[in-house]
Design an enzyme around this catalytic site. Sequence first.
Site, PDB file in Angstrom:
ATOM      1  CG  HIS A   1      -3.173   2.782  12.835  1.00  0.00           C
ATOM      2  ND1 HIS A   1      -2.251   3.469  11.958  1.00  0.00           N
ATOM      3  CD2 HIS A   1      -3.741   1.815  11.977  1.00  0.00           C
ATOM      4  CE1 HIS A   1      -2.310   2.922  10.794  1.00  0.00           C
ATOM      5  NE2 HIS A   1      -2.958   1.873  10.721  1.00  0.00           N
TER       6      HIS A   1
ATOM      7  CG  ASN B   1      -1.993   0.907   0.989  1.00  0.00           C
ATOM      8  OD1 ASN B   1      -2.527   1.278  -0.064  1.00  0.00           O
ATOM      9  ND2 ASN B   1      -2.734   1.316   2.290  1.00  0.00           N
TER      10      ASN B   1
ATOM     11  CE1 TYR C   1      -6.163   3.086   9.949  1.00  0.00           C
ATOM     12  CE2 TYR C   1      -6.958   2.353  11.919  1.00  0.00           C
ATOM     13  CZ  TYR C   1      -6.499   2.165  10.590  1.00  0.00           C
ATOM     14  OH  TYR C   1      -7.086   1.104  10.147  1.00  0.00           O
TER      15      TYR C   1
ATOM     16  CD  GLU D   1      -2.324  -3.187  10.564  1.00  0.00           C
ATOM     17  OE1 GLU D   1      -3.184  -3.960  10.857  1.00  0.00           O
ATOM     18  OE2 GLU D   1      -2.094  -1.981  10.150  1.00  0.00           O
TER      19      GLU D   1
HETATM   20  O1  KDG Z   1      -1.612   0.664   4.625  1.00  0.00           O
HETATM   21  C1  KDG Z   1      -2.148   0.879   6.098  1.00  0.00           C
HETATM   22  C2  KDG Z   1      -3.318   0.149   6.153  1.00  0.00           C
HETATM   23  O2  KDG Z   1      -3.305  -1.091   5.707  1.00  0.00           O
HETATM   24  C3  KDG Z   1      -3.702   0.174   7.813  1.00  0.00           C
HETATM   25  O3  KDG Z   1      -3.559   1.694   8.052  1.00  0.00           O
HETATM   26  C4  KDG Z   1      -4.857  -0.551   7.942  1.00  0.00           C
HETATM   27  O4  KDG Z   1      -4.303  -0.430  10.372  1.00  0.00           O
HETATM   28  C5  KDG Z   1      -4.998  -1.133   9.256  1.00  0.00           C
HETATM   29  C6  KDG Z   1      -5.972  -2.249   9.442  1.00  0.00           C
HETATM   30  O5  KDG Z   1      -5.834  -2.556  10.495  1.00  0.00           O
HETATM   31  O6  KDG Z   1      -6.669  -2.410   8.402  1.00  0.00           O
HETATM   32 MG    MG Z   2      -4.399  -2.325  11.785  1.00  0.00          MG
END
Ligand code: KDG
Ligand code: MG
Length: 407
Positions: A216, A37, A160, A266
Amino acid sequence: MKITDAKVFVGGPGKNYVTLKIYTDQGIYGLGDATLNNRETLPAKYLEDYLIPCLIGMDPRRSEDIWQYFYRSTYFRRGPITMSAIGAIDMALWDIKGKIAGLPVYDLLGGKSRDGALVYAHATGSDLDQLIDSMSYYREQGYTAIRVQCGIPGMPTPGYGIAGKDEDARHYITKYGALPDLEIWDTGKYLRYMPKVFERLRAEFGDELKILHDVHHRLLPREAAAFAKEVEPFDLYWLEDPTPADDQTSLRLIRQHSTVPIAIGEVFNSLWDCRQMIEEELIDFIRIAATYGGGITHVRRIVDLAAIHHVRTGFHGAPSHSPISMAAQAHLNAWAPNFGIQEYLVLGTEACDALFPSDHHYAEGEFHVSDAPGLGVDFDEKEAAKYAYSRGYHPVVRLTDGTMWNY
Ligand code: KDG
Ligand code: MG
């Protein structure tokens, strides 16, 4: 059997999906996803310039050896770009393997352990009322697990995963600017307000609903430990990325103070990145993705390590993952004895379905894997020709005094 060619396509409806197609001398082809991404051109270039030239002539059935070849021969190994590129090749080879065998990938992994895989949706609101409306919508759609992100009163920017006041909170997807947008973060306001949000949501939706929340990476270890302890009575299904993922030792403090389930991973790309937090049993859910995690071959190893430490899967499923990596994860989810949950945002716009035809589908809070041979997703090159790459950035975050912070 030999690989004769491989091509990379970048683009998609509102997304820069990086799709790899591997061709063989038997007419069978395989598909992989290398979408990193907001850095999409990099794995694409890495594949084209470095990996594809070596791939031509290899036997696609030898997916383990090919994985080891690319992993071990890269002197500067690991990292998101390398592992996304290797991951795409690996997915495509499993796709080919399944098509040769006439079996869905889950059968090659050991067969189904379940029919449907529990998924969670994203609900959001600029305030609590809008969040409750968004959650009610997902409840009506049959979801039994929902991630909640709520606007914080007085926070200078939404934060976020939070829809703006005038946005459609029911179908909200984070937007990325052509240059980085600026977000201002106030930890104190967040820590004081979020427990009230969970309290209200429990009162509104009862005890059965699985509630998840993504911090986040915004908190310091002590703040995260105190927060996790405070929200314990609201029985969260998980608290995600409470602290920046770089320092796994900080998770010990959270563990010492709270039993709230923790989900992390992630941003990780290999077993070596996840190892400490799994082996020390500092997390409850591993969030790695088949794309950045080196494909099915490598993520399967992580799932097995996780299993012996009571860690369940909760693979990343943000909208940046194309239906190909979501399919790879659907096969892992169908098989994994330690499956937990899958993040799932309805990708199924008509344009996306036309580009990636498949019969994987969502129903009643679960994702149902396709029984077609291989990964069970196709790729329409004519549709792909409609799309071009468009640059995007994650937002940047500063504290109220201007200090740079974590997105
Ligand atoms: O590229 C960053 C996103 O994938 C992220 O911000 C999404 O934290 C995220 C999630 O849990 O889906
Ligand atoms: Mg996440």
